[in-house]
Design an enzyme around this catalytic site. Structure first.
Site, PDB file in Angstrom:
ATOM      1  N   ASP A 158       0.710  -1.236   0.276  1.00 55.80           N
ATOM      2  CA  ASP A 158       0.104  -0.155  -0.063  1.00 55.80           C
ATOM      3  C   ASP A 158       0.889   1.350   0.076  1.00 55.80           C
ATOM      4  OD1 ASP A 158      -2.895   1.190   0.225  1.00 55.80           O
ATOM      5  OD2 ASP A 158      -2.337   1.683   2.313  1.00 55.80           O
ATOM      6  N   ASP A 216     -11.519   1.348  -0.992  1.00 57.69           N
ATOM      7  CA  ASP A 216     -11.654   2.641  -0.613  1.00 57.69           C
ATOM      8  C   ASP A 216     -12.691   3.586  -1.611  1.00 57.69           C
ATOM      9  OD1 ASP A 216      -9.965   2.928   1.501  1.00 57.69           O
ATOM     10  OD2 ASP A 216      -8.198   3.209   0.190  1.00 57.69           O
ATOM     11  N   GLU A 244       0.582  -0.828  -5.105  1.00 54.94           N
ATOM     12  CA  GLU A 244      -0.404   0.043  -5.089  1.00 54.94           C
ATOM     13  C   GLU A 244       0.165   1.564  -5.616  1.00 54.94           C
ATOM     14  OE1 GLU A 244      -2.153   3.321  -4.299  1.00 54.94           O
ATOM     15  OE2 GLU A 244      -1.727   2.802  -2.293  1.00 54.94           O
TER      16      GLU A 244
END
Length: 503
Positions: A298, A398, A345
């Site tokens: 991430d 998200d 990501e």
């Protein structure tokens, strides 16, 4: 590392059905794996699996290496007589649609503590040996974690910087005194980690037998109130006097926010980490690979350069970009652990340097279809602009669900989407977007379960920036119908993403 062509589902284990207020690693987790196998999926992406703190975000964990005890199946503890079925009734009152964390957590934790207290009386010598072996193999994190959680409980849940200075600064005499005082609670937390590991490994093996790999997230930063920062303060940019972050993580002002995002996590002391051979990072990645097959990093761009904001700032506006030794880190990890099964990501404003770091190690980047239909034909999220070594999502945890997204997009985006596909699927916009993802050249295609089910915005997992109402969505077992299974299986096979069962 390029991965073979495959598809999968994004679902956090807390979203699984169960009778006890929160998804867990019990029977419904195995039924979900069966659903993946039936529909020819090869990937199950979960969010971080660590124990969560305030806000219940899996991205703000008390440990970067521990598992969340709330995921432990109480039914499996009953099977071993560590709990009894009539002790579980208090948890059967809660809604099957949403996790009520504030009410579920205290009840479930009391039951888990009760199971730990019965361990020595009930379990076999084989289980006791297995616990001792787990403790030895995971000693580099589990001892500190169990002690940290026991200390946190003893101090009313306060953050570690609010403990007595002798404990906050880990003075040996105070540490020894409190270890003895809290021995029973320390054992409880160690037992819960052992039990999480035991149940997770059984589920992982079940998935592996069905040719399903698990993708797990590694948040780039750790929470300030975590065992990682308390036990290894030299790895982080902390104020020597207050032990608060001296340099905070975030992202700069952009189109979405005039003041940027100030996350508040301490940034890394990269010089110190490098001088120690990136040992903490190696242990962290190795610990996660004990739980998952593939790691999604991430905020990957922060390993090339990160936005550091000085202490005292209330927004991210006055930060600076600081170079990070990402290439040295990944090369060192590769030398120690071998091939890196990593996805990057790489969303947001990504520089050529970030792309170079990603491509140097052949990490696939992410493509989000919800972002594809604004702008022009050079939009990098349009499928004809993909490279094969990438991972396409309809949306992520998200994002809004696809149904919710479609209801809110501009006429321009809606028209672009219709022009791109020619016509919308009569089964719903979610199946249109799933079809686009599966038919793309991206090696991996991941779809949130909410999109497979065609759910709206009320089933969104997370809305960034909102402090409440996130992470609680759950599905019910009966929604995985034969019709849903057949359609997902048919599209997966049509897109040449089904596993070769003869392998």
């Amino acid at each position: 590392m390029p991965f073979p062509r495959a598809s999968g589902i994004l679902l956090h284990p807390t979203s699984l059905p169960s009778r006890f207020g929160i998804g867990d690693l019990g029977p419904e987790a195995y039924h979900f794996v069966d659903f993946l196998a039936d529909t020819r999926q090869q990937l199950w992406q979960v969010l971080p699996l660590g124990p969560t703190g305030h806000g219940n975000s899996p991205y703000l964990s008390y440990s970067s290496m521990a598992g969340n005890p709330l995921l432990i199946s109480l039914e499996m503890l009953c099977d071993r007589s560590l709990l009894y079925p009539d002790e579980l009734h208090d948890l059967e009152q809660f809604s099957p649609h949403q996790v009520n964390f504030d009410e579920v957590i205290p009840i479930k934790m009391r039951l888990l503590e009760r199971a730990a207290s019965r361990f020595h009386e009930i379990v076999s010598d084989e289980d006791k040996h297995a616990l001792a072996q787990f403790s030895e193999e995971c000693h580099f994190w589990v001892d500190d974690f169990a002690f940290f959680m026991a200390l946190k409980n003893a101090h009313g849940g306060a953050g570690w910087t609010e403990w007595p200075s002798s404990l906050a600064r880990r003075e040996p005499e105070a540490m020894a005194e409190w270890r003895e005082k809290l021995a029973s609670d320390i054992f409880c937390h160690k037992f819960l980690q052992f039990e999480f590991h035991r149940q997770w490994q059984a589920l992982r093996e079940y998935a592996r037998d069905r040719q399903i790999q698990i993708i797990g997230d590694i948040p780039i930063y750790v929470a300030h109130d975590s065992v990682d920062v308390w036990a290894f303060p030299h790895n982080f940019m902390l104020d020597g006097e207050t032990l608060a972050p001296a340099l905070m993580a975030g992202v700069p002002p952009d189109y979405f926010s005039e003041t940027g995002q100030l996350w508040g996590n301490p940034t890394y002391n990269w010089e110190e980490l490098k001088s120690r051979g990136f040992n903490w990072w190696i242990q962290r990645i190795d610990a996660l690979l004990d739980y998952v097959d593939i790691i999604r990093v991430d905020h990957f761009r922060g390993l090339e350069a990160y936005w550091g904001v000085p202490a005292g700032e209330t927004t991210a506006m006055n930060g600076t970009w600081i170079e990070a030794p990402g290439a040295e880190l990944f090369e060192t990890v590769r030398q120690k652990l071998g091939t890196l099964p990593i996805m990057a990501e790489d969303l947001g404003v990504i520089t050529p340097e970030v792309e170079a770091l990603r491509d140097e190690f052949e990490f696939p980047g992410m493509k989000i279809l919800h972002f594809a239909f604004g702008g022009g034909s050079d939009n990098p999220y349009l499928p004809f602009n993909y490279v094969a070594n990438s991972v396409v999502y309809t949306g992520t945890h998200d994002n809004d669900t696809t149904v919710g997204w479609f209801e809110k997009i501009s006429d321009y985006e809606r028209n672009r989407l219709v022009q791109f596909v020619g016509c919308l699927s009569p089964e719903g916009i979610h199946w249109t977007m799933i079809r686009i993802a599966l038919m793309s050249v991206a090696n991996q295609a991941i779809v949130p379960l909410q999109d497979v089910l065609g759910y709206g915005s009320d089933c969104r997992m997370n809305t960034p920036g909102l402090s409440e109402g996130n992470w609680g969505w759950r599905y019910q077992a009966d929604v995985l119908t034969t019709e849903v299974r057949d359609r997902l299986r048919w599209l997966t096979e049509l897109a040449n993403r089904a596993p070769n069962r003869s392998e």
